[in-house]
Write an enzyme that holds these catalytic residues in place. Sequence first.
Site, PDB file in Angstrom:
ATOM      1  N   TYR A  11      22.977  -4.098  33.862  1.00  0.00           N
ATOM      2  CA  TYR A  11      23.791  -4.008  32.634  1.00  0.00           C
ATOM      3  C   TYR A  11      25.124  -4.763  32.772  1.00  0.00           C
ATOM      4  CZ  TYR A  11      26.587  -1.459  29.067  1.00  0.00           C
ATOM      5  OH  TYR A  11      27.415  -1.101  28.028  1.00  0.00           O
ATOM      6  N   ASP A  31      18.834  -9.535  42.759  1.00  0.00           N
ATOM      7  CA  ASP A  31      18.500  -8.200  42.253  1.00  0.00           C
ATOM      8  C   ASP A  31      17.109  -7.883  42.779  1.00  0.00           C
ATOM      9  OD1 ASP A  31      19.843  -6.604  39.523  1.00  0.00           O
ATOM     10  OD2 ASP A  31      17.925  -5.880  40.317  1.00  0.00           O
ATOM     11  N   ASN A  35      16.167  -1.503  38.497  1.00  0.00           N
ATOM     12  CA  ASN A  35      16.621  -0.944  37.218  1.00  0.00           C
ATOM     13  C   ASN A  35      16.918  -2.054  36.211  1.00  0.00           C
ATOM     14  OD1 ASN A  35      17.163   1.350  35.655  1.00  0.00           O
ATOM     15  ND2 ASN A  35      19.363   1.141  35.980  1.00  0.00           N
ATOM     16  N   ASP A  58      16.282  -7.465  48.012  1.00  0.00           N
ATOM     17  CA  ASP A  58      16.653  -6.054  48.046  1.00  0.00           C
ATOM     18  C   ASP A  58      17.731  -5.893  49.122  1.00  0.00           C
ATOM     19  OD1 ASP A  58      16.785  -3.266  48.588  1.00  0.00           O
ATOM     20  OD2 ASP A  58      14.753  -3.015  47.812  1.00  0.00           O
ATOM     21  N   SER A 125      34.204   3.587  40.371  1.00  0.00           N
ATOM     22  CA  SER A 125      34.046   4.392  39.156  1.00  0.00           C
ATOM     23  C   SER A 125      35.200   5.385  39.017  1.00  0.00           C
ATOM     24  CB  SER A 125      32.723   5.155  39.261  1.00  0.00           C
ATOM     25  OG  SER A 125      32.630   6.139  38.277  1.00  0.00           O
ATOM     26  N   TYR A 149      26.044  10.654  43.964  1.00  0.00           N
ATOM     27  CA  TYR A 149      26.370   9.326  43.419  1.00  0.00           C
ATOM     28  C   TYR A 149      27.872   9.065  43.523  1.00  0.00           C
ATOM     29  CZ  TYR A 149      27.830   5.784  40.148  1.00  0.00           C
ATOM     30  OH  TYR A 149      28.462   4.692  39.598  1.00  0.00           O
ATOM     31  N   LYS A 153      30.380   6.230  45.911  1.00  0.00           N
ATOM     32  CA  LYS A 153      31.469   5.324  45.507  1.00  0.00           C
ATOM     33  C   LYS A 153      32.693   5.558  46.384  1.00  0.00           C
ATOM     34  CE  LYS A 153      29.168   3.151  42.610  1.00  0.00           C
ATOM     35  NZ  LYS A 153      28.832   1.752  42.804  1.00  0.00           N
TER      36      LYS A 153
HETATM   37  P1  NAD Z   1      22.398  -1.185  36.442  1.00  0.00           P
HETATM   38  O1  NAD Z   1      21.442  -0.235  37.035  1.00  0.00           O
HETATM   39  O2  NAD Z   1      22.132  -1.693  35.083  1.00  0.00           O
HETATM   40  O3  NAD Z   1      22.577  -2.460  37.401  1.00  0.00           O
HETATM   41  C1  NAD Z   1      22.465  -2.362  38.796  1.00  0.00           C
HETATM   42  C2  NAD Z   1      21.478  -3.447  39.236  1.00  0.00           C
HETATM   43  O4  NAD Z   1      21.363  -3.383  40.652  1.00  0.00           O
HETATM   44  C3  NAD Z   1      20.085  -3.241  38.648  1.00  0.00           C
HETATM   45  O5  NAD Z   1      19.632  -4.437  38.066  1.00  0.00           O
HETATM   46  C4  NAD Z   1      19.239  -2.876  39.852  1.00  0.00           C
HETATM   47  O6  NAD Z   1      17.913  -3.336  39.737  1.00  0.00           O
HETATM   48  C5  NAD Z   1      20.007  -3.537  40.988  1.00  0.00           C
HETATM   49  N1  NAD Z   1      19.787  -2.914  42.284  1.00  0.00           N
HETATM   50  C6  NAD Z   1      19.832  -1.588  42.605  1.00  0.00           C
HETATM   51  N2  NAD Z   1      19.555  -1.422  43.899  1.00  0.00           N
HETATM   52  C7  NAD Z   1      19.335  -2.662  44.424  1.00  0.00           C
HETATM   53  C8  NAD Z   1      18.990  -3.140  45.702  1.00  0.00           C
HETATM   54  N3  NAD Z   1      18.763  -2.315  46.726  1.00  0.00           N
HETATM   55  N4  NAD Z   1      18.855  -4.474  45.882  1.00  0.00           N
HETATM   56  C9  NAD Z   1      19.056  -5.331  44.855  1.00  0.00           C
HETATM   57  N5  NAD Z   1      19.366  -4.934  43.619  1.00  0.00           N
HETATM   58  C10 NAD Z   1      19.509  -3.615  43.397  1.00  0.00           C
HETATM   59  O7  NAD Z   1      23.846  -0.521  36.533  1.00  0.00           O
HETATM   60  P2  NAD Z   1      25.227  -0.996  35.891  1.00  0.00           P
HETATM   61  O8  NAD Z   1      25.590  -0.038  34.819  1.00  0.00           O
HETATM   62  O9  NAD Z   1      25.178  -2.450  35.613  1.00  0.00           O
HETATM   63  O10 NAD Z   1      26.184  -0.684  37.112  1.00  0.00           O
HETATM   64  C11 NAD Z   1      26.601  -1.712  37.998  1.00  0.00           C
HETATM   65  C12 NAD Z   1      27.512  -1.102  39.043  1.00  0.00           C
HETATM   66  O11 NAD Z   1      28.622  -0.484  38.392  1.00  0.00           O
HETATM   67  C13 NAD Z   1      26.869  -0.019  39.893  1.00  0.00           C
HETATM   68  O12 NAD Z   1      27.369  -0.132  41.199  1.00  0.00           O
HETATM   69  C14 NAD Z   1      27.362   1.273  39.254  1.00  0.00           C
HETATM   70  O13 NAD Z   1      27.407   2.321  40.172  1.00  0.00           O
HETATM   71  C15 NAD Z   1      28.759   0.852  38.834  1.00  0.00           C
HETATM   72  N6  NAD Z   1      29.292   1.667  37.726  1.00  0.00           N
HETATM   73  C16 NAD Z   1      28.574   1.781  36.579  1.00  0.00           C
HETATM   74  C17 NAD Z   1      29.074   2.576  35.540  1.00  0.00           C
HETATM   75  C18 NAD Z   1      28.273   2.769  34.280  1.00  0.00           C
HETATM   76  O14 NAD Z   1      28.511   3.780  33.594  1.00  0.00           O
HETATM   77  N7  NAD Z   1      27.373   1.878  33.915  1.00  0.00           N
HETATM   78  C19 NAD Z   1      30.315   3.199  35.681  1.00  0.00           C
HETATM   79  C20 NAD Z   1      31.023   3.038  36.870  1.00  0.00           C
HETATM   80  C21 NAD Z   1      30.494   2.249  37.900  1.00  0.00           C
HETATM   81  C1  WQD Z   2      30.377  11.300  28.029  1.00  0.00           C
HETATM   82  C2  WQD Z   2      30.657  12.537  27.193  1.00  0.00           C
HETATM   83  C3  WQD Z   2      29.340  14.458  27.799  1.00  0.00           C
HETATM   84  C4  WQD Z   2      25.460  12.998  26.550  1.00  0.00           C
HETATM   85  C5  WQD Z   2      29.143   9.225  33.551  1.00  0.00           C
HETATM   86  C6  WQD Z   2      29.031   9.329  35.045  1.00  0.00           C
HETATM   87  C7  WQD Z   2      30.176   8.624  35.715  1.00  0.00           C
HETATM   88  C8  WQD Z   2      30.299   7.186  35.227  1.00  0.00           C
HETATM   89  C9  WQD Z   2      30.282   7.104  33.741  1.00  0.00           C
HETATM   90  C10 WQD Z   2      29.192   5.707  36.776  1.00  0.00           C
HETATM   91  C11 WQD Z   2      30.715  13.815  28.029  1.00  0.00           C
HETATM   92  C12 WQD Z   2      29.040  14.011  26.390  1.00  0.00           C
HETATM   93  C13 WQD Z   2      26.810  13.086  26.815  1.00  0.00           C
HETATM   94  C14 WQD Z   2      24.894  13.814  25.538  1.00  0.00           C
HETATM   95  C15 WQD Z   2      27.077  14.722  25.112  1.00  0.00           C
HETATM   96  N1  WQD Z   2      29.221   6.362  35.689  1.00  0.00           N
HETATM   97  N2  WQD Z   2      27.607  13.934  26.101  1.00  0.00           N
HETATM   98  N3  WQD Z   2      25.738  14.650  24.850  1.00  0.00           N
HETATM   99  O1  WQD Z   2      29.911  12.031  32.077  1.00  0.00           O
HETATM  100  O2  WQD Z   2      31.915  10.619  31.449  1.00  0.00           O
HETATM  101  O3  WQD Z   2      30.342   9.818  33.119  1.00  0.00           O
HETATM  102  O4  WQD Z   2      29.162   7.837  33.215  1.00  0.00           O
HETATM  103  O5  WQD Z   2      29.984   5.661  37.650  1.00  0.00           O
HETATM  104  O6  WQD Z   2      29.955   8.661  37.079  1.00  0.00           O
HETATM  105  O7  WQD Z   2      29.043  10.694  35.401  1.00  0.00           O
HETATM  106  O8  WQD Z   2      29.646   9.903  30.722  1.00  0.00           O
HETATM  107  O9  WQD Z   2      28.216   9.229  28.848  1.00  0.00           O
HETATM  108  O10 WQD Z   2      27.388  11.033  30.419  1.00  0.00           O
HETATM  109  O11 WQD Z   2      29.246  11.558  28.862  1.00  0.00           O
HETATM  110  O12 WQD Z   2      27.785  15.489  24.461  1.00  0.00           O
HETATM  111  O13 WQD Z   2      23.698  13.811  25.295  1.00  0.00           O
HETATM  112  O14 WQD Z   2      29.576  12.718  26.271  1.00  0.00           O
HETATM  113  O15 WQD Z   2      29.334  15.837  27.898  1.00  0.00           O
HETATM  114  O16 WQD Z   2      31.685  14.631  27.474  1.00  0.00           O
HETATM  115  P1  WQD Z   2      30.478  10.718  31.834  1.00  0.00           P
HETATM  116  P2  WQD Z   2      28.523  10.388  29.717  1.00  0.00           P
END
Ligand code: NAD
Ligand code: WQD
Length: 341
Positions: A11, A31, A35, A58, A125, A149, A153
């Site tokens: 993403y 990648d 996912n 990987d 995060s 998770y 981080k």
């Molecule tokens: P995502 O799952 O869409 O992207 C992660 C990508 O990494 C995927 O394409 C997956 O196939 C690949 N991947 C996973 N394990 C792998 C491996 N062993 N080797 C090679 N590729 C691998 O997730 P995203 O939302 O794009 O998140 C990207 C990063 O940002 C992650 O580290 C996630 O923890 C961090 N992050 C995401 C969020 C969020 O809410 N989306 C919030 C905070 C931090």
């Molecule tokens: C947002 C708000 C829910 C779903 C998560 C991860 C965090 C980070 C970001 C990666 C909350 C409410 C949700 C639903 C709802 N990711 N909600 N009904 O919890 O802030 O964080 O994503 O690092 O680690 O935990 O995001 O989108 O799950 O929730 O009411 O069906 O929406 O309770 O208040 P969150 P979220």
Amino acid sequence: MKILVTGGTGYIGSHTAVELHHAGYDIIAIDNFDNSYPDVLDNIKKITGKELAFEKVDIRDKQALKSFINKHKDIEAVIHFAAFKAVGESVQLPLKYYENNVGGTVNLLEALRENNINNIVFSSSCTVYGEANPPVDENCPISSAQSPYGNTKQICEEVLFDQTKTCDLKVVSLRYFNPVGAHDSALIGELPIGVPNNLVPFITQTAIGKRDMLTVHGNDYPTPDGTCIRDYIHVVDLAKAHVAALKFLREKKYKESFSIFNLGTGKGNSVLEVIQTFEKVNSVKLNYKIGPRRIGDVVQIYASCNKALKELGWKTERDLENCMVTSWAWEKHLKQLAIGH
Ligand code: NAD
Ligand code: WQD
């Protein structure tokens, strides 16, 4: 400057690859499609007009990762997205998360060290802060992780920090708040597998009829409308922050080897505000009900973004309305392709 993007078809990685292309960087992505899908590469090409250099690797496979990096010694910086991110699954399968997120990062650091590649931007995060007093700045202490998770981080940040003490490594750790939205083309976006945990994909899947009803997790919190508050940041704004972070590294603007930046809008929105905005900008009525609180939710969190503005010269340009418009366009695009429907 040649940039390696791990998790490049995911993403945030895919949106960042597009922004790096616009900024003129030479990019190579890896990648394992755990996912994400290979189609993302075609869609990136449709947006940028250029093939993204890519290899399926990987990062858990140390030898494969090393031989990949040995072949690309001209890489100057890495943006490291590859990780698993499902909070609930991490509680069920903690070892899967430690192996991939922590083990994968260790493998990457070893390969970088061997090849004298000294710049890394890491995906962290806001989850590291737990319950904190917003606006949350980078000096806010991190609290004990709520999930394996979240712990990965925290551990990765420590691993990266420790490694900076042993070599010339420079790290920028970006603590994302809540990434949402999709590219304006609706060709790339988030692909949640199974039932989404996150609010915005649940909203769009309900609106399109894939889910019957959205449950709002609690409306008795001490917030103006009783629902939890988060800082929703558009993924394209977030992608641009990575371009700014690379510039910061390239121009050696850091004061220390390990720099942390919060990436959010600086504004909090409640769950009900997100729903109402979605309904308003898309003229769609959403089926939702109020349910009980979700265990582990923090009441409210949003970022202080002053440090990112001052040191990276970055701030968000998009608002919640744009997040909701682009998320909805993306969900409709998925339906056309019958992905996940
Ligand atoms: P995502 O799952 O869409 O992207 C992660 C990508 O990494 C995927 O394409 C997956 O196939 C690949 N991947 C996973 N394990 C792998 C491996 N062993 N080797 C090679 N590729 C691998 O997730 P995203 O939302 O794009 O998140 C990207 C990063 O940002 C992650 O580290 C996630 O923890 C961090 N992050 C995401 C969020 C969020 O809410 N989306 C919030 C905070 C931090
Ligand atoms: C947002 C708000 C829910 C779903 C998560 C991860 C965090 C980070 C970001 C990666 C909350 C409410 C949700 C639903 C709802 N990711 N909600 N009904 O919890 O802030 O964080 O994503 O690092 O680690 O935990 O995001 O989108 O799950 O929730 O009411 O069906 O929406 O309770 O208040 P969150 P979220």
